[in-house]
Design a protein around this motif. Structure first.
Motif, PDB file in Angstrom:
ATOM      1  N   LEU A 173       0.871  -1.173   0.000  1.00 21.23           N
ATOM      2  CA  LEU A 173       0.000   0.000   0.000  1.00 21.23           C
ATOM      3  C   LEU A 173       0.905   1.220   0.000  1.00 21.23           C
ATOM      4  O   LEU A 173       1.869   1.283   0.771  1.00 21.23           O
ATOM      5  CB  LEU A 173      -0.896   0.023   1.241  1.00 21.23           C
ATOM      6  N   ARG A 174       0.604   2.173  -0.868  1.00 20.92           N
ATOM      7  CA  ARG A 174       1.331   3.429  -0.892  1.00 20.92           C
ATOM      8  C   ARG A 174       0.324   4.560  -0.731  1.00 20.92           C
ATOM      9  O   ARG A 174      -0.692   4.586  -1.421  1.00 20.92           O
ATOM     10  CB  ARG A 174       2.105   3.554  -2.206  1.00 20.92           C
ATOM     11  N   ALA A 175       0.628   5.475   0.195  1.00 27.16           N
ATOM     12  CA  ALA A 175      -0.243   6.624   0.447  1.00 27.16           C
ATOM     13  C   ALA A 175       0.529   7.895   0.112  1.00 27.16           C
ATOM     14  O   ALA A 175       1.725   8.009   0.431  1.00 27.16           O
ATOM     15  CB  ALA A 175      -0.673   6.653   1.905  1.00 27.16           C
ATOM     16  N   SER A 176      -0.154   8.848  -0.534  1.00 27.03           N
ATOM     17  CA  SER A 176       0.509  10.102  -0.879  1.00 27.03           C
ATOM     18  C   SER A 176      -0.468  11.262  -0.750  1.00 27.03           C
ATOM     19  O   SER A 176      -1.686  11.102  -0.870  1.00 27.03           O
ATOM     20  CB  SER A 176       1.079  10.045  -2.302  1.00 27.03           C
ATOM     21  N   LEU A 177       0.096  12.440  -0.485  1.00 26.81           N
ATOM     22  CA  LEU A 177      -0.664  13.686  -0.451  1.00 26.81           C
ATOM     23  C   LEU A 177      -0.204  14.468  -1.668  1.00 26.81           C
ATOM     24  O   LEU A 177       0.959  14.863  -1.744  1.00 26.81           O
ATOM     25  CB  LEU A 177      -0.384  14.456   0.843  1.00 26.81           C
ATOM     26  N   LEU A 178      -1.099  14.644  -2.632  1.00 21.82           N
ATOM     27  CA  LEU A 178      -0.733  15.153  -3.952  1.00 21.82           C
ATOM     28  C   LEU A 178       0.326  14.200  -4.515  1.00 21.82           C
ATOM     29  O   LEU A 178       0.042  13.045  -4.735  1.00 21.82           O
ATOM     30  CB  LEU A 178      -0.254  16.601  -3.871  1.00 21.82           C
TER      31      LEU A 178
END
Length: 194
Positions: A173-178
Motif C-alpha cells: 500500500l502506498r499513500a501520498s498527499l498530492l
C-alpha cells in the motif's frame, strides 16, 4: 566494369549469419523461459484469480506500516472476510496496529467488466478503481484520513496484490498527499481454511 571481391561478400554474409544465429539462440532461451514461467503452478493460479475469487472466505494479513512523515513504523494485522452480497462483493477489514489503534472498514465491489471492479467505502472521495490482470490486482482511490490532532486530509492510495503461490498474496500500500509520499505498508496475506 564493376569488380566484386568474393572475400568481402563472404565476410558480410558470415557476420550476418553469426548475428542471426545468436539472435535465434537468445530468442529460443527467452521463449523457453517464458513458457516454463507461464506453465508453473503459481503463475497459473495467479492468472485464474480475480478479486472475488481470492477474497472469498476468511484471510489474515500481517506486516508493517511505515509513516514517512514522522519516520515511525508500526506492526499491522488485518482480519479479512469476503463474500458475495447481492450483485456486489462485500469485504470487511478489521485492522489492528501494534500501538493499539484499530480500524474497521467495509468495502463493496461491483464488477464492471472482465478483471475490472468499482469499489466503494464510507471514507472514500469518489469510487475506487480496481483492475485485475495477470497475477496481480491493483486498487487506486482517494480517502479521507483523520490525524491524531483532529485534522482530516484527503490522501491518494494505491494497493497492489501480487499472487505468489496458491492462497497467498504479497500486498503493498502506498499513500501520498498530492505527489508527496506519506507512507507505505507491506504485508503478506494468507487464506485461512474454511
Amino acid at each position: 566494369m564493376n569488380v566484386i571481391d568474393n572475400s568481402s561478400v563472404l565476410g558480410i554474409d558470415s557476420e550476418l549469419w553469426w548475428a542471426m544465429s545468436r539472435f535465434v539462440r537468445h530468442f529460443s532461451l527467452v521463449a523457453l523461459f517464458a513458457a516454463s514461467l507461464i506453465s508453473c503452478p503459481a503463475f497459473a493460479e495467479g492468472k485464474a484469480h480475480d478479486l472475488a475469487t481470492f477474497f472469498s472466505g476468511r484471510l489474515t494479513a500481517k506486516g508493517k506500516f511505515k509513516n514517512f512523515h514522522d519516520g515511525s513504523t508500526r506492526g499491522v494485522r488485518v482480519d479479512i472476510r469476503g463474500a458475495p452480497d447481492g450483485n456486489s462483493f462485500k469485504l470487511i477489514q478489521d485492522t489492528t496496529y501494534s500501538d493499539g489503534e484499530k480500524q474497521h472498514k467495509v468495502w463493496r465491489f461491483s464488477k464492471i467488466g472482465k478483471g475490472r471492479y468499482v469499489g466503494r467505502r464510507a471514507d472514500l472521495v469518489g469510487p475506487a478503481s480496481v483492475v485485475a490482470h495477470g497475477n496481480n490486482i491493483e486498487i487506486a482511490y482517494r480517502a479521507r484520513v483523520s490525524t491524531k490532532d483532529g485534522k482530516t486530509h484527503e490522501l491518494n492510495f494505491k494497493e497492489t496484490y501480487l499472487f505468489t503461490r496458491p492462497g497467498t498474496a504479497t500486498y503493498w500500500l502506498r499513500a501520498s498527499l498530492l505527489f508527496i509520499p506519506m507512507g507505505e505498508a507491506r504485508l503478506t496475506i494468507r487464506k485461512l481454511p474454511r
